[in-house]
Design an enzyme around this catalytic site. Structure first.
Site, PDB file in Angstrom:
ATOM      1  N   ASN A 135     174.638  57.788 -44.539  1.00  0.00           N
ATOM      2  CA  ASN A 135     174.003  58.035 -45.846  1.00  0.00           C
ATOM      3  C   ASN A 135     172.491  58.231 -45.704  1.00  0.00           C
ATOM      4  OD1 ASN A 135     176.406  57.613 -47.344  1.00  0.00           O
ATOM      5  ND2 ASN A 135     176.141  55.406 -47.129  1.00  0.00           N
TER       6      ASN A 135
ATOM      7  N   HIS B 199     181.455  52.880 -58.135  1.00  0.00           N
ATOM      8  CA  HIS B 199     181.466  52.155 -56.858  1.00  0.00           C
ATOM      9  C   HIS B 199     181.940  50.713 -57.033  1.00  0.00           C
ATOM     10  CE1 HIS B 199     179.416  50.216 -53.320  1.00  0.00           C
ATOM     11  NE2 HIS B 199     179.912  51.297 -52.750  1.00  0.00           N
TER      12      HIS B 199
ATOM     13  N   GLU C 208     177.591  56.510 -62.234  1.00  0.00           N
ATOM     14  CA  GLU C 208     176.781  56.875 -61.078  1.00  0.00           C
ATOM     15  C   GLU C 208     176.176  58.246 -61.348  1.00  0.00           C
ATOM     16  OE1 GLU C 208     178.729  56.563 -57.212  1.00  0.00           O
ATOM     17  OE2 GLU C 208     179.831  54.837 -57.963  1.00  0.00           O
TER      18      GLU C 208
ATOM     19  N   SER D 101     179.792  58.574 -55.064  1.00  0.00           N
ATOM     20  CA  SER D 101     179.661  58.363 -53.623  1.00  0.00           C
ATOM     21  C   SER D 101     180.767  59.005 -52.799  1.00  0.00           C
ATOM     22  CB  SER D 101     179.614  56.867 -53.321  1.00  0.00           C
ATOM     23  OG  SER D 101     180.800  56.231 -53.759  1.00  0.00           O
TER      24      SER D 101
ATOM     25  N   ASP E  23     173.584  54.286 -61.783  1.00  0.00           N
ATOM     26  CA  ASP E  23     173.396  53.983 -60.363  1.00  0.00           C
ATOM     27  C   ASP E  23     173.014  55.280 -59.650  1.00  0.00           C
ATOM     28  OD1 ASP E  23     173.602  53.480 -57.676  1.00  0.00           O
ATOM     29  OD2 ASP E  23     175.466  52.344 -57.803  1.00  0.00           O
TER      30      ASP E  23
ATOM     31  N   HIS F 267     173.097  57.600 -54.657  1.00  0.00           N
ATOM     32  CA  HIS F 267     173.248  58.826 -53.859  1.00  0.00           C
ATOM     33  C   HIS F 267     172.428  59.989 -54.418  1.00  0.00           C
ATOM     34  CE1 HIS F 267     176.371  57.193 -51.249  1.00  0.00           C
ATOM     35  NE2 HIS F 267     176.696  56.487 -52.316  1.00  0.00           N
TER      36      HIS F 267
ATOM     37  N   LYS G 202     169.903  54.348 -48.388  1.00  0.00           N
ATOM     38  CA  LYS G 202     170.425  55.693 -48.137  1.00  0.00           C
ATOM     39  C   LYS G 202     169.234  56.619 -47.828  1.00  0.00           C
ATOM     40  CE  LYS G 202     174.378  54.293 -50.831  1.00  0.00           C
ATOM     41  NZ  LYS G 202     175.137  53.692 -49.733  1.00  0.00           N
TER      42      LYS G 202
END
Ligand code: PMP
Length: 407
Positions: free
Chosen positions: A60, A147, A190, A194, A219, A222, A251
Site C-alpha cells: 500500500n 473495512h 470509505e 480497499s 475513511d 486509500h 499507506k
C-alpha cells in the site's frame, strides 16, 4: 442445569484445532509470508523452500514513500531526537511535540480545526466510531464493503449497526428513513474501497446526509496521497467537509499511525471517549518523523498523485484490452476477481510462477465468491515492472481462454 463435567483443557484445545482445520478445509488458511529485506517494488520471499525475487503488487506504499531517502531520513532524525519509543499513552506522558506537530500540520493541510493522531488507522477507526455513539439508540450505517476496522469500531461502540448495499445511495436513503428516530445517525464510508479500488459516490452521500441530518464519517485510507489537490483525498477533491475524516500514515505516507480530522469538539470527544486512543501507547517518534517527511514530499511534489493515477489508468486499460474484467476507476487498486478460494489461489500461484507477488484475497477480507488477486500499482514500480506484469497477465489470459475453449 447440566451435570456434564466441564470440558477438559485437552478437549478445549482439540476444539480449537478443529476450528483451524475448518478454516483450512475452506481454503481460507492464512500464513505469514516473510520478506527478506525491505518491502520495495521487488521483494525476496521464500516459496516452496526456495528464495525468489518477485515484483511486488501487494504493497500500500502508493508513492514509494517508505523507501524514499528523505522519508527514511525523517524517521531517523526523529529517532535520534526522541528515542525509539514514546514511553506511554498520549494522555499520560507519551504525547511528544512531534505528535502534536503532525496533528497541527495535518489540520492546516486539510483545513480542519483539529486532528488526533493514533497508533494506527485501525485504532483511529475504532476510536472514532466508539466516540460518536453514546447510547444503543444511536445508529451507525456502514457501506457493506467497509473495512474490518470500521465494522470492528461499530461493533465495539454501543450503537446499533445497520448496513447499506455497496455504493447504493438509494439503499442508504432507505436505511436513513428507517432510522429516523435515532438520536444520532452516523453514515460511514470509505473514499476509495480497499479491495475494489472504486470510489464512494461521495457528493451524493454527503448531500443525502445533509438532507436527512445524519453525520458523515469518511475513511480516506486509500485516497490520501492518491486523489485530491496535493493528495489531500476525495473529500478535498470534491470540496466536501465530512464530520470526521479518517486516514492512515501507513499507506501513501509510508509510515504508521492513524489520523482523525474534524471540528475541535468532535476531536476532543475522541480524546475523551476513544478508548483505542486513550489506552494505547503513542506511535513511535520515527513513524511521526517519516509521516512529516512524506507530507513534505507531497508539498514539494504535488504532481505525484496524478502520476500514480495515470500509471494505474494505463494498466487498467492494458488489462481491459486483454479481456480482464477490470472495473473502471482511477485508483491504484486493481482487483482481478477470480471467484472461489481455489480460483484466486491458482491465479496468485500462476502470477508467482511468472515472477509476481500478488497474494489471493479471500474471506473474511472479501465476500465469499468474490475471492481475488489485488494489484496495487505504486510509484516505486519501474516501467519494466509494469511491462512484465502486463505480459504475465496476457499469458495467463491466453491460458484461461485456451482452457475455456477446450472445456
Ligand atoms: N481503513 C482502511 C480502509 C484500510 O484499508 C486499512 C488498512 N488496511 C485501515 C483502515 C487500517 O489502517 P492501518 O493499517 O494503518 O491500521
Amino acid at each position: 442445569m447440566s451435570h456434564e463435567p466441564p470440558p477438559t483443557r485437552a478437549q478445549q484445545r482439540r476444539s480449537l484445532r478443529e476450528e483451524l482445520d475448518a478454516i483450512r478445509a475452506q481454503g481460507r488458511l492464512r500464513t505469514r509470508p516473510v520478506i527478506d529485506g525491505p518491502d520495495g517494488h521487488v521483494v525476496r520471499l521464500h516459496v516452496d523452500g526456495k528464495r525468489v525475487a518477485l515484483i511486488n503488487w501487494a504493497s500500500n506504499d502508493y508513492l514509494g514513500a517508505a523507501q524514499n531517502l528523505r522519508v527514511r531520513n525523517g524517521a531517523f532524525k526523529a529517532l535520534r531526537s526522541y528515542g525509539a519509543g514514546a514511553g506511554a499513552a498520549r494522555l499520560l506522558s507519551g504525547g511528544l511535540r512531534i505528535h502534536r506537530r503532525l496533528e497541527e500540520r495535518c489540520a492546516s493541510w486539510w483545513g480542519v480545526e483539529d486532528v488526533l493522531v493514533t497508533s494506527s488507522g485501525y485504532q483511529a477507526n475504532i476510536a472514532a466510531l466508539v466516540s460518536l455513539c453514546i447510547t444503543s439508540e444511536d445508529v451507525l450505517i456502514l457501506d457493506r464493503l467497509c473495512h474490518a476496522s470500521l465494522y470492528d469500531g461499530a461493533r465495539l461502540s454501543c450503537g446499533t449497526l445497520m448496513r447499506f448495499r455497496h455504493n447504493d445511495v438509494a439503499d442508504l436513503e432507505t436505511q436513513l428513513e428507517r432510522s429516523s428516530g435515532a438520536p444520532r445517525r452516523i453514515v460511514v464510508v470509505e473514499a476509495i474501497y480497499s479491495m475494489d479500488g472504486d470510489e464512494a459516490p461521495l457528493a451524493a452521500i454527503h448531500a443525502l446526509c445533509e438532507r436527512h441530518g445524519a453525520l458523515l464519517v469518511v475513511d480516506e485510507a486509500h485516497a490520501l496521497g492518491v486523489v485530491g489537490p496535493g493528495g489531500r483525498g476525495l473529500c478535498a477533491d470534491l470540496g466536501l467537509t465530512p464530520d470526521l475524516r479518517i486516514a492512515t500514515c501507513s499507506k501513501s505516507l509510508g509510515s504508521q499511525g492513524g489520523l482523525i480530522a474534524g471540528d475541535r469538539d468532535l476531536i476532543e470527544l475522541c480524546v475523551n471517549r476513544g478508548r483505542a486512543f486513550i489506552f494505547s501507547t503513542a506511535p513511535v517518534p520515527a513513524a511521526m518523523g517519516a509521516a512529516h517527511a512524506a507530507l513534505t514530499l507531497l508539498d514539494d511534489q504535488p504532481e505525484l498523485p496524478a502520476l500514480l493515477v495515470a500509471r494505474a489508468t494505463a494498466l487498467r486499460e492494458a488489462l481491459r484490452a486483454q479481456g480482464w474484467a477490470v472495473p473502471a476507476g482511477r485508483s491504484p487498486i486493481i482487483p482481478l476477481i477470480a471467484g472461489d478460494e481455489a480460483a484466486a489461489l491458482a491465479l496468485a500461484a500462476r502470477l508467482r510462477a511468472l515472477g509476481h507477488h500478488a497474494p489471493a484475497i479471500r474471506p473474511p477480507t472479501v465476500p465469499a465468491g468474490a475471492c481475488r488477486v489485488r494489484l496495487n500499482v505504486t510509484l516505486a514500480h519501474t516501467d519494466s515492472d509494469l511491462r512484465k506484469l502486463t505480459r504475465a497477465l496476457a499469458t495467463i489470459r491466453a491460458e484461461q481462454t485456451a482452457a475455456e475453449t477446450s472445456a
